[in-house]
Write a protein that holds these residues in place. Structure first.
Motif, short mmCIF file in Angstrom:
data_model
loop_
_atom_site.label_atom_id
_atom_site.label_comp_id
_atom_site.label_asym_id
_atom_site.label_seq_id
_atom_site.Cartn_x
_atom_site.Cartn_y
_atom_site.Cartn_z
N ALA A 112 0.83 -1.21 0.00
CA ALA A 112 0.00 0.00 0.00
C ALA A 112 0.86 1.26 0.00
CB ALA A 112 -0.93 0.00 1.21
N VAL A 113 2.00 1.19 0.70
CA VAL A 113 2.90 2.36 0.75
C VAL A 113 3.44 2.68 -0.64
CG1 VAL A 113 5.07 3.25 1.70
CG2 VAL A 113 3.55 1.88 3.13
N LYS A 114 3.85 1.64 -1.37
CA LYS A 114 4.43 1.84 -2.70
C LYS A 114 3.38 2.24 -3.74
CE LYS A 114 8.55 0.37 -1.36
NZ LYS A 114 9.70 1.27 -1.23
N ALA A 115 2.12 1.96 -3.45
CA ALA A 115 1.06 2.26 -4.41
C ALA A 115 0.72 3.74 -4.47
CB ALA A 115 -0.18 1.45 -4.07
N VAL A 116 1.19 4.51 -3.51
CA VAL A 116 0.88 5.94 -3.44
C VAL A 116 1.98 6.74 -4.12
CG1 VAL A 116 0.48 7.88 -1.89
CG2 VAL A 116 -0.43 5.62 -1.32
N ASP A 117 1.60 7.71 -4.92
CA ASP A 117 2.55 8.60 -5.58
C ASP A 117 3.30 9.40 -4.51
OD1 ASP A 117 3.94 10.47 -7.02
OD2 ASP A 117 2.19 11.34 -8.03
N PRO A 118 4.64 9.30 -4.44
CA PRO A 118 5.42 10.01 -3.42
C PRO A 118 5.20 11.52 -3.44
CG PRO A 118 6.79 8.39 -4.53
CD PRO A 118 5.50 8.47 -5.31
N ALA A 119 4.82 12.06 -4.60
CA ALA A 119 4.63 13.50 -4.71
C ALA A 119 3.25 13.95 -4.25
CB ALA A 119 4.85 13.94 -6.16
N SER A 120 2.40 13.01 -3.86
CA SER A 120 1.02 13.36 -3.54
C SER A 120 0.76 13.56 -2.05
CB SER A 120 0.07 12.27 -4.06
OG SER A 120 0.27 11.04 -3.35
N THR A 121 1.72 13.21 -1.20
CA THR A 121 1.53 13.35 0.25
C THR A 121 2.78 13.93 0.88
OG1 THR A 121 2.44 11.21 0.96
CG2 THR A 121 0.16 11.23 0.17
N ALA A 122 2.67 14.26 2.18
CA ALA A 122 3.80 14.85 2.90
C ALA A 122 4.87 13.82 3.25
CB ALA A 122 3.30 15.52 4.18
N PHE A 123 4.50 12.54 3.30
CA PHE A 123 5.47 11.52 3.70
C PHE A 123 6.49 11.28 2.59
CE2 PHE A 123 6.77 7.01 4.26
CZ PHE A 123 7.42 7.18 5.46
N ALA A 124 7.77 11.42 2.91
CA ALA A 124 8.81 11.45 1.88
C ALA A 124 9.54 10.14 1.68
CB ALA A 124 9.83 12.53 2.22
N HIS A 125 9.40 9.18 2.58
CA HIS A 125 10.30 8.03 2.59
C HIS A 125 9.64 6.75 2.08
CE1 HIS A 125 12.89 10.72 4.67
NE2 HIS A 125 12.23 10.69 5.80
N ARG A 126 8.89 6.84 1.01
CA ARG A 126 8.21 5.67 0.47
C ARG A 126 9.16 4.69 -0.22
NH1 ARG A 126 2.80 6.20 1.06
NH2 ARG A 126 2.11 8.30 1.57
N ASP A 127 10.40 5.10 -0.46
CA ASP A 127 11.37 4.18 -1.02
C ASP A 127 12.21 3.49 0.05
OD1 ASP A 127 12.65 6.52 -0.34
OD2 ASP A 127 13.99 6.54 -2.08
N ASP A 128 11.95 3.79 1.32
CA ASP A 128 12.58 3.05 2.41
C ASP A 128 11.85 1.72 2.61
OD1 ASP A 128 14.31 5.13 2.81
OD2 ASP A 128 13.47 5.78 4.72
N ASN A 129 12.60 0.64 2.64
CA ASN A 129 12.01 -0.69 2.85
C ASN A 129 12.26 -1.25 4.24
OD1 ASN A 129 11.14 -0.76 0.11
ND2 ASN A 129 13.19 -1.40 -0.51
N ILE A 130 13.24 -0.68 4.94
CA ILE A 130 13.65 -1.18 6.26
C ILE A 130 13.82 0.01 7.19
CG2 ILE A 130 15.37 -2.50 7.55
CD1 ILE A 130 16.20 -3.60 4.65
N LEU A 131 13.29 -0.09 8.38
CA LEU A 131 13.44 0.96 9.38
C LEU A 131 14.40 0.48 10.46
CD1 LEU A 131 12.61 3.68 10.57
CD2 LEU A 131 10.61 2.56 11.59
N VAL A 132 15.50 1.20 10.62
CA VAL A 132 16.54 0.82 11.57
C VAL A 132 16.51 1.78 12.76
CG1 VAL A 132 19.00 0.40 11.89
CG2 VAL A 132 17.96 0.04 9.64
N GLY A 133 16.66 1.23 13.94
CA GLY A 133 16.73 2.06 15.14
C GLY A 133 17.84 1.58 16.05
N PHE A 134 18.74 2.47 16.41
CA PHE A 134 19.83 2.16 17.34
C PHE A 134 19.43 2.70 18.72
CE2 PHE A 134 21.57 3.13 13.14
CZ PHE A 134 22.11 1.91 12.81
N LEU A 135 19.34 1.82 19.72
CA LEU A 135 18.84 2.20 21.04
C LEU A 135 19.84 1.86 22.14
CD1 LEU A 135 16.15 1.04 19.32
CD2 LEU A 135 15.05 1.77 21.42
N PRO A 136 20.78 2.75 22.42
CA PRO A 136 21.63 2.53 23.59
C PRO A 136 20.83 2.78 24.87
CG PRO A 136 22.13 4.65 22.57
CD PRO A 136 21.13 3.97 21.68
N LYS A 137 20.95 1.87 25.83
CA LYS A 137 20.24 1.99 27.11
C LYS A 137 21.24 1.78 28.24
CE LYS A 137 16.03 -0.03 25.12
NZ LYS A 137 15.04 -1.13 25.21
#
Length: 215
Positions: A112-137
């Protein structure tokens, strides 16, 4: 951590029966993991099944300090992921106070994310396939914030080095605060222009400015 060594935990979510999920899970089972847990649950209870519900450890009153450094990827760079694992292991060995730290590698359904035209909404990262988070605790009674920042920044730079020069992208809800607005909201000049124009129109007094606000 397991016996002072890093542990790789894989959570797989499948909408359907356990039998139907088997072809997708089999490559991971073939690795002979040390522990396997299988849950069949209702959608609202998914978070509790994996330990991220409101009453679980991650959502309770904090017992330590933590930072979050995010980035988006299009694909995994396997050699770099190996170096990241070693960087994590070396830090925990050097300073066990960081033993509860983790690295999140999140992949979601993208059709569904890829089906939306990237220029049609405010969300810019539709070509990101993986979300990485580094969490030092680290424990609340220790002042390790500077060391945590240096470690997480080093980890993010390491993974970024394996993207063939792709600029940093940071999911706004995870953004640490040291990223540029372009990294969070998109590098296209027209995108920032439109967002700033909307900001001036609907929030000229910056009432909504708590988290990575558009300026």
């Amino acid at each position: 951590m397991l016996n002072s060594s890093p542990v790789i935990t894989v959570n797989i979510f499948y909408i359907g029966s356990a039998q139907d999920a088997k072809p997708y899970v089999k490559p991971f089972l073939d690795l002979n993991p040390v522990s396997i847990q299988n849950f069949t649950t209702s959608y609202p209870d998914v978070f509790y099944a994996v330990g991220t519900g409101l009453n679980d450890f991650v959502c309770k009153e904090p017992t330590g300090s933590a930072y979050l450094y995010p980035m988006g990827l299009q694909r995994y760079n396997v050699p770099v992921m190996g170096k990241l694992f070693q960087l994590y292991a070396d830090k925990i060995k050097k300073n066990p106070a960081f033993k509860d730290s983790n690295v999140m590698l999140e992949g979601y359904s993208l059709e569904a994310v890829k089906a939306v035209d990237p220029a049609s909404t405010a969300f810019a990262h539709r070509d990101d396939n993986i979300l990485v988070g580094f969490l030092p605790k680290w424990p609340l009674n220790l002042d390790l914030s500077r060391e945590a920042e240096e470690w997480a920044s080093q980890a993010r730079k390491l993974v970024q080095s394996g993207t063939n020069g792709r600029p940093l992208s940071a999911y706004v809800n995870y953004a640490h605060g040291d990223e540029s607005l372009e990294a969070i909201y998109g590098y296209e000049p027209w995108r920032m222009q439109r967002l700033r124009r909307l900001k001036r129109r609907w929030d000229p007094d910056m009432k909504f400015r708590f988290y990575n606000p558009i300026r």
